[in-house]
Design an enzyme around this catalytic site. Structure first.
Site, PDB file in Angstrom:
ATOM      1  N   GLU A  63       0.860  -1.192   0.000  1.00  0.00           N
ATOM      2  CA  GLU A  63       0.000   0.000   0.000  1.00  0.00           C
ATOM      3  C   GLU A  63       0.891   1.235   0.000  1.00  0.00           C
ATOM      4  O   GLU A  63       1.735   1.415   0.883  1.00  0.00           O
ATOM      5  CB  GLU A  63      -0.955   0.012   1.206  1.00  0.00           C
ATOM      6  CG  GLU A  63      -1.872   1.241   1.156  1.00  0.00           C
ATOM      7  CD  GLU A  63      -3.011   1.234   2.154  1.00  0.00           C
ATOM      8  OE1 GLU A  63      -3.499   0.139   2.527  1.00  0.00           O
ATOM      9  OE2 GLU A  63      -3.428   2.346   2.560  1.00  0.00           O
ATOM     10  N   ASP A 137      -2.060  11.913  -3.476  1.00  0.00           N
ATOM     11  CA  ASP A 137      -2.140  13.383  -3.543  1.00  0.00           C
ATOM     12  C   ASP A 137      -2.686  13.760  -4.915  1.00  0.00           C
ATOM     13  O   ASP A 137      -2.148  13.341  -5.938  1.00  0.00           O
ATOM     14  CB  ASP A 137      -0.755  14.000  -3.319  1.00  0.00           C
ATOM     15  CG  ASP A 137      -0.293  13.805  -1.879  1.00  0.00           C
ATOM     16  OD1 ASP A 137      -1.156  13.720  -0.984  1.00  0.00           O
ATOM     17  OD2 ASP A 137       0.927  13.721  -1.647  1.00  0.00           O
ATOM     18  N   THR A 211     -11.189   5.487   4.393  1.00  0.00           N
ATOM     19  CA  THR A 211      -9.921   6.077   4.859  1.00  0.00           C
ATOM     20  C   THR A 211     -10.244   7.489   5.342  1.00  0.00           C
ATOM     21  O   THR A 211     -11.328   8.014   5.091  1.00  0.00           O
ATOM     22  CB  THR A 211      -8.861   6.176   3.736  1.00  0.00           C
ATOM     23  OG1 THR A 211      -9.248   7.211   2.826  1.00  0.00           O
ATOM     24  CG2 THR A 211      -8.673   4.868   2.981  1.00  0.00           C
ATOM     25  N   ARG A 212      -9.289   8.073   6.023  1.00  0.00           N
ATOM     26  CA  ARG A 212      -9.507   9.408   6.564  1.00  0.00           C
ATOM     27  C   ARG A 212      -9.703  10.422   5.430  1.00  0.00           C
ATOM     28  O   ARG A 212     -10.575  11.277   5.472  1.00  0.00           O
ATOM     29  CB  ARG A 212      -8.291   9.820   7.403  1.00  0.00           C
ATOM     30  CG  ARG A 212      -8.664  10.723   8.544  1.00  0.00           C
ATOM     31  CD  ARG A 212      -7.795  10.428   9.723  1.00  0.00           C
ATOM     32  NE  ARG A 212      -6.404  10.664   9.372  1.00  0.00           N
ATOM     33  CZ  ARG A 212      -5.675  11.643   9.864  1.00  0.00           C
ATOM     34  NH1 ARG A 212      -6.211  12.510  10.708  1.00  0.00           N
ATOM     35  NH2 ARG A 212      -4.416  11.784   9.547  1.00  0.00           N
TER      36      ARG A 212
HETATM   37  C1  LIG Z   1      -4.052  12.400   0.192  1.00  0.00           C
HETATM   38  S1  LIG Z   1      -3.091  11.386   1.253  1.00  0.00           S
HETATM   39  C2  LIG Z   1      -4.080   9.926   1.401  1.00  0.00           C
HETATM   40  C3  LIG Z   1      -3.713   9.077   2.577  1.00  0.00           C
HETATM   41  C4  LIG Z   1      -4.534   7.784   2.754  1.00  0.00           C
HETATM   42  N1  LIG Z   1      -4.281   6.845   1.663  1.00  0.00           N
HETATM   43  C5  LIG Z   1      -6.010   8.075   2.865  1.00  0.00           C
HETATM   44  O1  LIG Z   1      -6.761   7.712   1.948  1.00  0.00           O
HETATM   45  O2  LIG Z   1      -6.413   8.666   3.896  1.00  0.00           O
HETATM   46  C6  LIG Z   1      -1.754  10.848   0.201  1.00  0.00           C
HETATM   47  C7  LIG Z   1      -0.592  10.201   0.960  1.00  0.00           C
HETATM   48  O3  LIG Z   1       0.408   9.770   0.050  1.00  0.00           O
HETATM   49  C8  LIG Z   1       1.676  10.004   0.615  1.00  0.00           C
HETATM   50  N2  LIG Z   1       2.661  10.104  -0.489  1.00  0.00           N
HETATM   51  C9  LIG Z   1       2.842  11.124  -1.340  1.00  0.00           C
HETATM   52  N3  LIG Z   1       3.828  10.867  -2.212  1.00  0.00           N
HETATM   53  C10 LIG Z   1       4.277   9.616  -1.902  1.00  0.00           C
HETATM   54  C11 LIG Z   1       5.319   8.790  -2.436  1.00  0.00           C
HETATM   55  N4  LIG Z   1       6.074   9.193  -3.451  1.00  0.00           N
HETATM   56  N5  LIG Z   1       5.517   7.591  -1.873  1.00  0.00           N
HETATM   57  C12 LIG Z   1       4.747   7.173  -0.849  1.00  0.00           C
HETATM   58  N6  LIG Z   1       3.753   7.915  -0.307  1.00  0.00           N
HETATM   59  C13 LIG Z   1       3.538   9.126  -0.824  1.00  0.00           C
HETATM   60  C14 LIG Z   1       1.502  11.300   1.391  1.00  0.00           C
HETATM   61  O4  LIG Z   1       2.474  11.458   2.411  1.00  0.00           O
HETATM   62  C15 LIG Z   1       0.092  11.134   1.940  1.00  0.00           C
HETATM   63  O5  LIG Z   1       0.087  10.525   3.211  1.00  0.00           O
END
Ligand SMILES: C[S@@+](CC[C@H](N)C(=O)[O-])C[C@H]1O[C@@H](n2cnc3c(N)ncnc32)[C@H](O)[C@@H]1O
Length: 232
Positions: A63, A137, A211-212
């Site tokens: 994930e 993101d 998810t949050r």
């Molecule tokens: C919008 S949040 C969504 C978090 C979670 N999946 C949710 O649905 O609540 C996107 C997440 O992706 C992580 N992220 C961004 N770029 C990433 C990368 N290159 N590798 C791993 N994680 C990454 C960010 O730190 C962030 O926690």
């Protein structure tokens, strides 16, 4: 953000690493948790990834960007004989996850606290049964679309590490990102969209805990899409 990270990230990482400072108890959980659950990419990956888990597992899923970790913990508890690798570079989220597993340990979990592209490049060919990219993101502004995690380079990475028949699941509440992902996967060729009918992509995955980030999207009246692709 240093240049090394930025240049790699044309492939990927543009997010924040740190938010508000973490509480001392969480800092301890983070340190101890990463010592036990963290992956060391300085060493070569084992040829058989299943050997990295304390539990006896038959398959391994990944994930990317697990955020609060709700989905990752839920899936790891639901499937104790599957190994799960969770990647999250945001320190506060990793601290939260490590605090949660200090309370309720998971023998089928490993984590990595940096850019997922590094982890992907470390993994052996055809080593994963699934990859979940849930609410990545969104980068909604057109000029930032190139920062999105889904790109032809990262789909190459997915195609290399997924087993034939392995799944790539992508959820998002941003229509332009959903379209973007459908178009990129169609153009890529190795990842085939598994939609049965038009209503399919509005249905959450089986056993979906939410998810949050999704809860926020729903509060703000954005409608999520849940895509599933299969490695051909
Ligand atoms: C919008 S949040 C969504 C978090 C979670 N999946 C949710 O649905 O609540 C996107 C997440 O992706 C992580 N992220 C961004 N770029 C990433 C990368 N290159 N590798 C791993 N994680 C990454 C960010 O730190 C962030 O926690």
């Amino acid at each position: 953000m240093n240049e090394g990270r930025r240049s790699r990230s044309t492939e990927a990482f543009f997010g924040r690493r740190r938010g508000k400072s973490i509480r001392p108890q969480q800092a301890v959980a983070l340190g101890e948790g990463l010592a036990g659950y963290g992956l060391d990419l300085g060493k070569a990956a084992p040829a058989d990834l299943r050997s990295m888990f304390a539990a006896d597992v038959s398959d391994v899923r990944l994930e990317i960007g697990f955020g609060g970790g709700e989905h990752l913990r839920h899936e790891a508890a639901r499937f104790p004989s599957t190994g799960f690798i969770g990647v999250e570079p945001f320190v506060n989220s990793m601290a939260k996850m490590m605090s949660a597993v200090a309370e309720n340990p998971l023998a089928n979990l490993r984590v990595y606290d940096d850019d997922a592209t590094r982890l992907l490049d470390w993994l052996p060919d055809a080593s994963l049964a699934g990859i979940d990219l849930l609410y990545p993101d969104p980068w909604p502004k057109r000029k930032h679309w190139k920062r999105r995690f889904v790109s032809s380079v990262n789909l190459d990475r997915f195609a290399r590490v997924l087993k034939p028949g392995g799944q790539f699941r992508f959820a998002s509440d941003i229509d332009t990102y959903v379209n973007w992902t459908l178009l990129h996967c169609a153009a890529h060729g190795a990842l085939e969209w598994q939609a049965g009918d038009a209503a399919d992509w509005r249905k959450p995955y089986e056993g979906w805990p939410g998810t949050r980030y999704e809860a926020k999207a729903l509060r703000e009246n954005r409608i999520p899409a849940y895509l599933t692709f299969r490695r051909v």
